[in-house]
Design an enzyme around this catalytic site. Structure first.
Site, mmCIF file in Angstrom:
data_model
loop_
_atom_site.group_PDB
_atom_site.id
_atom_site.type_symbol
_atom_site.label_atom_id
_atom_site.label_comp_id
_atom_site.label_asym_id
_atom_site.label_seq_id
_atom_site.Cartn_x
_atom_site.Cartn_y
_atom_site.Cartn_z
ATOM 1 N N ARG A 114 -2.815 9.138 -4.844
ATOM 2 C CA ARG A 114 -3.406 8.176 -5.373
ATOM 3 C C ARG A 114 -4.338 7.240 -4.530
ATOM 4 O O ARG A 114 -4.009 6.689 -3.477
ATOM 5 C CB ARG A 114 -2.316 7.228 -6.043
ATOM 6 N N HIS A 158 -8.003 -2.571 -6.391
ATOM 7 C CA HIS A 158 -7.093 -2.780 -5.574
ATOM 8 C C HIS A 158 -7.513 -3.940 -4.700
ATOM 9 O O HIS A 158 -7.694 -3.898 -3.420
ATOM 10 C CB HIS A 158 -6.879 -1.500 -4.660
ATOM 11 N N GLU A 203 -0.948 -4.045 -8.904
ATOM 12 C CA GLU A 203 -0.198 -5.444 -8.445
ATOM 13 C C GLU A 203 -0.912 -6.700 -8.913
ATOM 14 O O GLU A 203 -1.221 -7.468 -7.997
ATOM 15 C CB GLU A 203 0.015 -5.337 -6.958
ATOM 16 N N ASN A 326 5.137 -0.136 -7.569
ATOM 17 C CA ASN A 326 4.972 -0.244 -6.378
ATOM 18 C C ASN A 326 6.500 -0.842 -5.891
ATOM 19 O O ASN A 326 6.665 -2.039 -6.393
ATOM 20 C CB ASN A 326 3.982 -1.256 -5.831
ATOM 21 N N TYR A 328 9.124 -2.010 -2.885
ATOM 22 C CA TYR A 328 9.489 -2.310 -1.400
ATOM 23 C C TYR A 328 10.762 -2.800 -1.168
ATOM 24 O O TYR A 328 11.705 -2.486 -0.185
ATOM 25 C CB TYR A 328 8.335 -3.053 -0.722
ATOM 26 N N GLU A 387 3.878 3.487 -4.911
ATOM 27 C CA GLU A 387 4.002 2.946 -3.600
ATOM 28 C C GLU A 387 5.438 2.588 -3.329
ATOM 29 O O GLU A 387 6.029 2.020 -4.041
ATOM 30 C CB GLU A 387 3.189 1.409 -3.240
#
Length: 484
Positions: A114, A158, A203, A326, A328, A387
């Site tokens: 990606r 992005h 995002e 994504n 985290y 991600e």
């Protein structure tokens, strides 16, 4: 054409792989070559494992091939904005070294990649004439990926908005929805015969919060009204882009990428609980609810009402073929009367919580919570983890490898979480590690490393990390049918 320096780099990586894989196997307690790593995640056949990057963070070559400045060029060259004073002018020089980077992915067995397209490389003024030389670069990249058996997944935005569009109001200008659709159409007209999965935005809530609210990301704007405007116009551009591309080609797989995370109150005080709910709306459901339900989160409709025109919510509520997530870690939120973001600010992480080098809490179970929320509240969309990764202070390369046991353990734990989510009925189809390369890490500059490949920014030498070799071993074992 594969240049001599790319060939030498690729050959070195190929020669190093068997010995390094054996070393990692011993370190991880794995079986001999050909067997699965000990305790390998129980991922189903067809589950993709790949890597992610973004254009401004790795490409460099900011003045080559007709590219013009983006908001991140402007921001990173503003004194005091980047922690270590670096910028993305060179970054990983991927623009000139893409062939070797693709070959490294292929040697490691990565199944998908990606990457993002740089809007100012394709349309230097943001609108108007297309820059053929800019698209030529992505032509070469896509052809190289396909030749090496790697699925390309492209993201159209992005965070690197052409500065020319920022000068016209950027994400505060409603016209940006049509500007984005024109750019998306021109890009897909060139690449859509070979690239099928396309993500619209990366995002949008993070870009709105940090770039247009806190002001510590490009374009450095601040305040509640700025944040709300940027958020709505990104949602509108996302929907406009999907509709335009669906009309252009019927064989595309269209989606978008959200940063999603569990939001917890920093305490059980009523005001912290309420603040966590508001923060959850601003981070998560401000994107999810319009896309899947055609409305803004409860209590936020009046906030967006001045911006919403007839037909907007129908435009935003598009059918998607996949959702990129994504992930985290969670956030712990407290009430803060002075915080611009709905009077909600970051609170203390619970004592004993494991943290990355950036101080981010580690919670693989949080990924399961995100996925089950999508299952229960949003129709269980086909999803990829686009991600997931961790920043650590890695040692210098030694013996042709960088030992990063913490990152390796982090990735393994989150792949286990993917397997758990799938076992609970979540439609999760793949995992992309962030990131393929150490890169320009936004406001942190080059001092923070997320890559599974070490980059020496002075020489541009690439060195695989143990985490990448773990992924290579896992993919190889799964291909041989030995994953439990």
């Amino acid at each position: 054409m594969l240049r001599r320096r790319d060939f030498l780099a690729a050959a070195a990586a190929t020669a190093a792989l068997p010995a390094l894989s054996s070393k990692l196997a011993a370190q991880a307690g794995a079986s001999p070559a050909g067997a699965s790593p000990a305790g390998a995640p129980r991922l189903p056949p067809g589950f993709l494992i790949g890597a992610s990057t973004s254009a401004y963070q790795i490409e460099g070559a900011v003045k080559e091939g007709g590219r013009r400045p983006s908001i991140w060029d402007t921001f990173s060259h503003t004194p005091g904005r980047i922690a270590d004073g670096t910028n993305g002018d060179i970054a990983c020089d991927h623009y000139n070294r893409y062939a070797g980077d693709v070959d490294l992915m292929a040697q490691m067995g990565l199944q998908a990649y990606r990457f993002s397209i740089a809007w100012p490389r394709v349309m230097p003024q943001g609108t108007g004439p297309v820059n053929p030389a800019g698209l030529d670069f992505y032509d070469r990249l896509v052809d190289r990926l396909l030749a090496r058996g790697i699925l390309p997944m492209a993201c159209l935005y992005h965070w690197d908005l052409p500065q020319a569009l920022q000068d016209r109001g950027g994400w505060h200008n409603r016209d940006i929805a049509s500007w984005f659709a024109d750019y998306a159409g021109a890009t897909v007209a060139r690449l859509g015969d070979r690239v099928k999965p396309w993500a619209m935005l990366n995002e949008p809530s993070v870009h709105a919060i940090f770039g247009h609210g806190f002001g510590n990301h490009a374009p450095g704007l601040t305040g509640w009204e700025s944040y709300v405007s940027a958020q709505h116009h990104q949602n509108l551009a996302q929907g406009t882009g999907i509709a335009a591309l669906r009309a252009l080609r019927s064989d595309l797989k269209l989606g978008t990428v959200f940063s999603l995370q569990p939001i917890f109150p920093a305490s059980q005080a009523a005001e912290d609980v309420a603040a966590a709910g508001r923060f959850d709306a601003c981070w998560n459901t401000i994107n999810l609810d319009p896309l899947f339900h055609g409305r803004y989160p409860a209590g936020f409709e009046p906030v967006f009402a001045p911006l919403v025109r007839a037909g907007d919510m129908a435009t935003i509520r598009q059918r998607i073929d996949f959702l990129g997530v994504n992930y985290y870690g969670p956030s712990y939120i407290r009430h803060d009367a002075n915080a611009f973001l709905a009077q909600a600010g970051y609170g203390a992480v619970p004592p004993g919580t494991a943290l990355t080098a950036l101080g981010w809490p580690i919670s693989p179970q949080g990924l399961v919570q995100v996925m089950t929320r999508l299952r229960d509240d949003y129709g269980n969309p086909a999803t990829f983890i686009t991600e997931n990764g961790a920043c650590y202070d890695d040692p210098a390369p030694a013996g042709g490898v960088v030992e990063d046991p913490q990152r390796t353990a982090y990735i393994r734990a989150h792949l286990d979480a993917c397997a758990e989510a799938i076992a609970q009925g979540c439609a999760l189809n793949g995992y992309f590690v962030w990131s393929l390369l150490d890169n320009f890490e936004w406001a942190e500059g080059e001092r923070r490393r997320f890559g599974v490949t070490h980059v020496d920014f002075a020489t541009q030498a690439r060195t695989p990390k143990a985490s990448l070799l773990y992924l290579a071993q896992l993919i190889k074992a799964r291909a041989g049918g030995t994953t439990p």
